[in-house]
Every structure is written in C-alpha cells, then in structure tokens.
Design a protein around this motif. Structure first.
Motif, PDB file in Angstrom:
ATOM      1  N   GLY A 295      14.863   6.767   2.616  1.00  0.00           N
ATOM      2  CA  GLY A 295      16.263   6.715   2.218  1.00  0.00           C
ATOM      3  C   GLY A 295      16.395   6.271   0.777  1.00  0.00           C
ATOM      4  N   SER A 296      17.591   5.809   0.402  1.00  0.00           N
ATOM      5  CA  SER A 296      17.849   5.408  -0.977  1.00  0.00           C
ATOM      6  C   SER A 296      16.987   4.221  -1.391  1.00  0.00           C
ATOM      7  CB  SER A 296      19.333   5.069  -1.153  1.00  0.00           C
ATOM      8  OG  SER A 296      19.732   4.043  -0.256  1.00  0.00           O
ATOM      9  N   HIS A 297      16.654   3.374  -0.419  1.00  0.00           N
ATOM     10  CA  HIS A 297      15.797   2.226  -0.726  1.00  0.00           C
ATOM     11  C   HIS A 297      14.411   2.682  -1.176  1.00  0.00           C
ATOM     12  CE1 HIS A 297      14.423  -1.923  -0.533  1.00  0.00           C
ATOM     13  NE2 HIS A 297      13.406  -1.561   0.230  1.00  0.00           N
ATOM     14  N   ASP A 298      13.906   3.758  -0.581  1.00  0.00           N
ATOM     15  CA  ASP A 298      12.583   4.260  -0.943  1.00  0.00           C
ATOM     16  C   ASP A 298      12.560   4.804  -2.368  1.00  0.00           C
ATOM     17  OD1 ASP A 298      10.813   4.265   1.657  1.00  0.00           O
ATOM     18  OD2 ASP A 298      12.799   4.900   2.277  1.00  0.00           O
ATOM     19  N   LEU A 299      13.671   5.370  -2.818  1.00  0.00           N
ATOM     20  CA  LEU A 299      13.752   5.816  -4.201  1.00  0.00           C
ATOM     21  C   LEU A 299      13.685   4.615  -5.143  1.00  0.00           C
ATOM     22  CD1 LEU A 299      16.601   8.486  -3.885  1.00  0.00           C
ATOM     23  CD2 LEU A 299      14.148   8.913  -4.112  1.00  0.00           C
ATOM     24  N   ARG A 300      14.344   3.535  -4.746  1.00  0.00           N
ATOM     25  CA  ARG A 300      14.394   2.337  -5.593  1.00  0.00           C
ATOM     26  C   ARG A 300      13.019   1.670  -5.697  1.00  0.00           C
ATOM     27  NH1 ARG A 300      18.622  -1.207  -6.845  1.00  0.00           N
ATOM     28  NH2 ARG A 300      17.812  -3.029  -7.953  1.00  0.00           N
ATOM     29  N   ILE A 301      12.298   1.611  -4.570  1.00  0.00           N
ATOM     30  CA  ILE A 301      11.012   0.901  -4.574  1.00  0.00           C
ATOM     31  C   ILE A 301       9.824   1.847  -4.769  1.00  0.00           C
ATOM     32  CG2 ILE A 301      11.918  -0.973  -3.169  1.00  0.00           C
ATOM     33  CD1 ILE A 301      10.502   0.252  -0.763  1.00  0.00           C
ATOM     34  N   GLN A 302      10.104   3.114  -5.017  1.00  0.00           N
ATOM     35  CA  GLN A 302       9.083   4.111  -5.363  1.00  0.00           C
ATOM     36  C   GLN A 302       8.039   4.274  -4.253  1.00  0.00           C
ATOM     37  OE1 GLN A 302       7.841   2.669  -9.281  1.00  0.00           O
ATOM     38  NE2 GLN A 302       9.424   3.896 -10.249  1.00  0.00           N
ATOM     39  N   THR A 303       8.541   4.614  -3.084  1.00  0.00           N
ATOM     40  CA  THR A 303       7.674   4.824  -1.925  1.00  0.00           C
ATOM     41  C   THR A 303       6.885   6.121  -2.062  1.00  0.00           C
ATOM     42  OG1 THR A 303       9.156   3.609  -0.459  1.00  0.00           O
ATOM     43  CG2 THR A 303       7.664   5.193   0.582  1.00  0.00           C
ATOM     44  N   ALA A 304       5.578   6.024  -1.843  1.00  0.00           N
ATOM     45  CA  ALA A 304       4.724   7.211  -1.824  1.00  0.00           C
ATOM     46  C   ALA A 304       4.409   7.646  -0.408  1.00  0.00           C
ATOM     47  CB  ALA A 304       3.417   6.936  -2.568  1.00  0.00           C
ATOM     48  N   ARG A 305       4.355   6.687   0.517  1.00  0.00           N
ATOM     49  CA  ARG A 305       3.967   7.000   1.897  1.00  0.00           C
ATOM     50  C   ARG A 305       4.515   5.938   2.840  1.00  0.00           C
ATOM     51  NH1 ARG A 305      -0.006   4.601  -1.049  1.00  0.00           N
ATOM     52  NH2 ARG A 305      -0.541   6.547  -2.072  1.00  0.00           N
ATOM     53  N   ARG A 306       4.819   6.358   4.038  1.00  0.00           N
ATOM     54  CA  ARG A 306       5.153   5.447   5.130  1.00  0.00           C
ATOM     55  C   ARG A 306       4.134   5.680   6.250  1.00  0.00           C
ATOM     56  NH1 ARG A 306      10.240   3.287   6.357  1.00  0.00           N
ATOM     57  NH2 ARG A 306      11.520   2.882   4.511  1.00  0.00           N
ATOM     58  N   TYR A 307       4.041   4.762   7.184  1.00  0.00           N
ATOM     59  CA  TYR A 307       2.934   4.778   8.128  1.00  0.00           C
ATOM     60  C   TYR A 307       3.391   4.765   9.582  1.00  0.00           C
ATOM     61  CZ  TYR A 307       0.104   3.465   4.067  1.00  0.00           C
ATOM     62  OH  TYR A 307      -0.508   3.434   2.841  1.00  0.00           O
TER      63      TYR A 307
ATOM     64  N   LEU B 267       0.799  -1.227   0.000  1.00  0.00           N
ATOM     65  CA  LEU B 267       0.000   0.000   0.000  1.00  0.00           C
ATOM     66  C   LEU B 267       0.831   1.276   0.000  1.00  0.00           C
ATOM     67  CD1 LEU B 267      -2.910  -0.861   2.469  1.00  0.00           C
ATOM     68  CD2 LEU B 267      -2.780  -1.188  -0.005  1.00  0.00           C
ATOM     69  N   TYR B 268       2.104   1.180   0.344  1.00  0.00           N
ATOM     70  CA  TYR B 268       2.955   2.364   0.391  1.00  0.00           C
ATOM     71  C   TYR B 268       3.373   2.834  -1.000  1.00  0.00           C
ATOM     72  CZ  TYR B 268       6.918  -0.494  -0.936  1.00  0.00           C
ATOM     73  OH  TYR B 268       7.757  -1.306  -1.634  1.00  0.00           O
ATOM     74  N   GLU B 269       3.221   1.985  -2.021  1.00  0.00           N
ATOM     75  CA  GLU B 269       3.811   2.257  -3.328  1.00  0.00           C
ATOM     76  C   GLU B 269       3.097   3.373  -4.086  1.00  0.00           C
ATOM     77  OE1 GLU B 269       4.219  -1.159  -5.763  1.00  0.00           O
ATOM     78  OE2 GLU B 269       5.187  -2.367  -4.203  1.00  0.00           O
ATOM     79  N   ARG B 270       3.857   4.053  -4.928  1.00  0.00           N
ATOM     80  CA  ARG B 270       3.293   5.097  -5.779  1.00  0.00           C
ATOM     81  C   ARG B 270       2.210   4.561  -6.707  1.00  0.00           C
ATOM     82  NH1 ARG B 270       8.078   7.902  -8.765  1.00  0.00           N
ATOM     83  NH2 ARG B 270       9.497   7.180  -7.142  1.00  0.00           N
ATOM     84  N   GLY B 271       2.322   3.289  -7.048  1.00  0.00           N
ATOM     85  CA  GLY B 271       1.343   2.670  -7.925  1.00  0.00           C
ATOM     86  C   GLY B 271      -0.026   2.502  -7.291  1.00  0.00           C
TER      87      GLY B 271
END
Length: 250
Positions: free
Chosen positions: A146-158, A109-113
């Motif tokens: 962090g850099s991992h969030d750029l790789r996995i395209q994070t839109a939100r954290r909870y 659910l965190y993903e930009r998609g």
C-alpha cells in the motif's frame, strides 16, 4: 527508507501501539529460549533504525551493538544516548565471526536497500556464535502493498513458507515461525484496499495515522497474541516472525 520516515519513527517508536505490542510479543519469544532480562548476552540489532528497540528493551538483556546503513538513523540513536553503533549494511557486517549470542533484525530485509536477503542471512549466521539465535520480523504478503510500502521503499514482503525456506537453506534450525497482528488484520486490510482504490500512487506512512486514545486498546489486542504465537503460531497476519538457531557444531 526515506529520511522523513526516520524522523517519524524516532518520535513515535516508544509509544505507538504497534511498537509496544510487538515488544510484548518479542519478549515472550525471548522467554521461550530462556532469555531473561540482565542475562548479559551479546546482542546485535542489525538495521537498528532510530534505536527504539534497543532503548526500550533490548538493552535489558545484555550488551547491545546497533548497526544501520543510514547515518541519519544512527544520529537519532545518538540522541537516545546509545553507544556501540556502527554504520554498515546488513549484507556486509563489520564484525568478526561468531561475535554475538543473539541477532535481531526488525523489518529490515524487505527494503530496497537490501539487494539480496539471502546474503544478509548468511552474514547474520557468520557473526552468530554456535548455538546463537536469530530473531526476524518482516512484513507479510506481497499483495498487501500500500501507500506505506511506497514510503518505506519495500522491495519484498514474505510468507512464513518463504522465510522458512530462506532460513533452512542457510542452515538455521527454525524454532518459532508465525504470523503476527492477526486480530487487527481486517482493519488493516480495509485500509490497504482503500489506499489502492482511492490513492494508488500516494506515499503515506502508517505511523502518521494515529488515534492516541486507541493506542492502549490496539496495543493490548496485539500483545494478547504473544502466548498464541509461542505455543501454536498464527495462520495469518500483517507480519512474519521467525526465531532460528545456528547449529552448535558450526
């Protein structure tokens, strides 16, 4: 999620300490609701990725259907010889109402998609039978990007508070809500801060950083949180976990 991350997940998903430790925690939470291996329940893994969770342990609990929007991810599922697969978004599931006893969604659910996580939660509720359970795992704290969030395209954290509000607004009864990966939190925090200070725009997956000799040690540390999570809940950590139930009268 970027294509190269799926390939990396496929290679390490059944051996990496984070996955094996989270498996132990998930099994403990399943036991809390009386779910045991070979109970024959109908399970949907929404956003199944490369199918590691299905092949490693979900299939022990019943008949599992996996769905993911990525054709590449589903291709890796097929390499694991998994059946019952569907290509679909978690915000528009191609299943009739009240089809599943348990729905799992691991770090999706965190993903930009996923344009609207509340729409996805509503879909999860729709396909669950009355009394069915929803299990979610998501990344914690927006400031931990962090850099991992750029790789996995994070839109939100909870936070646990945010996730509890979303679930309750959807009409779910929250049965277990906790952070996870608390004991190793200091090490992760140091890494995240280093990423922000020295490589602020670099994309790098956390799964690339491995010390195979430490895998069993880190897995044991993470696994040891399982009884604490189910009995008391942890006050902070790198992930947020929630177990919720759909009302019997819906």
């Amino acid at each position: 999620m970027k294509p190269e991350e799926y390939e990396l997940m496929y290679r390490v998903e059944t051996t990496h300490w984070w996955y094996t430790g989270m498996e132990a925690i998930t099994r403990q939470i399943f036991a809390q609701i009386g779910l045991s291996a070979l109970t024959g329940v109908r399970i949907l893994d929404a956003g199944c990725g490369t199918g590691g969770a299905i092949s490693a342990y979900l299939s022990e609990y019943g008949i599992v259907t996996g769905c993911d929007l990525s054709a590449l991810a589903l291709g890796f599922c097929q390499k694991r010889n998994l059946a019952n697969l569907a290509q679909a978004s978690v915000t528009q599931l191609p299943f009739a109402n009240e089809q599943f006893d348990l729905l799992t969604s691991f770090d999706v659910l965190y993903e930009r998609g996923v344009a609207d996580d509340q729409v996805a939660i509503a879909e999860f509720k729709r396909v669950l039978r009355p009394g069915g359970h929803l299990f979610l795992r998501l990344p914690a704290y927006d400031w931990l990007r962090g850099s991992h969030d750029l790789r996995i395209q994070t839109a939100r954290r909870y936070t646990t508070g945010q996730l509890e509000k979303i679930l309750k607004n959807a009409g779910f009864k929250v049965k277990c809500l906790s952070y996870a990966n608390m004991f190793l939190f200091p090490l992760a925090l140091i890494k995240r801060l280093a990423d922000k200070w020295f490589q602020p725009n670099r994309e790098k997956s956390d799964l690339e950083t491995r010390a195979p000799l430490l895998d069993p040690i880190f897995a044991s540390i993470l696994s040891s949180e399982a009884p604490l999570i189910t009995r008391y809940g942890l006050p902070f950590g790198l992930s947020v976990l929630a177990l919720a139930q759909k009302s019997d009268d819906e």
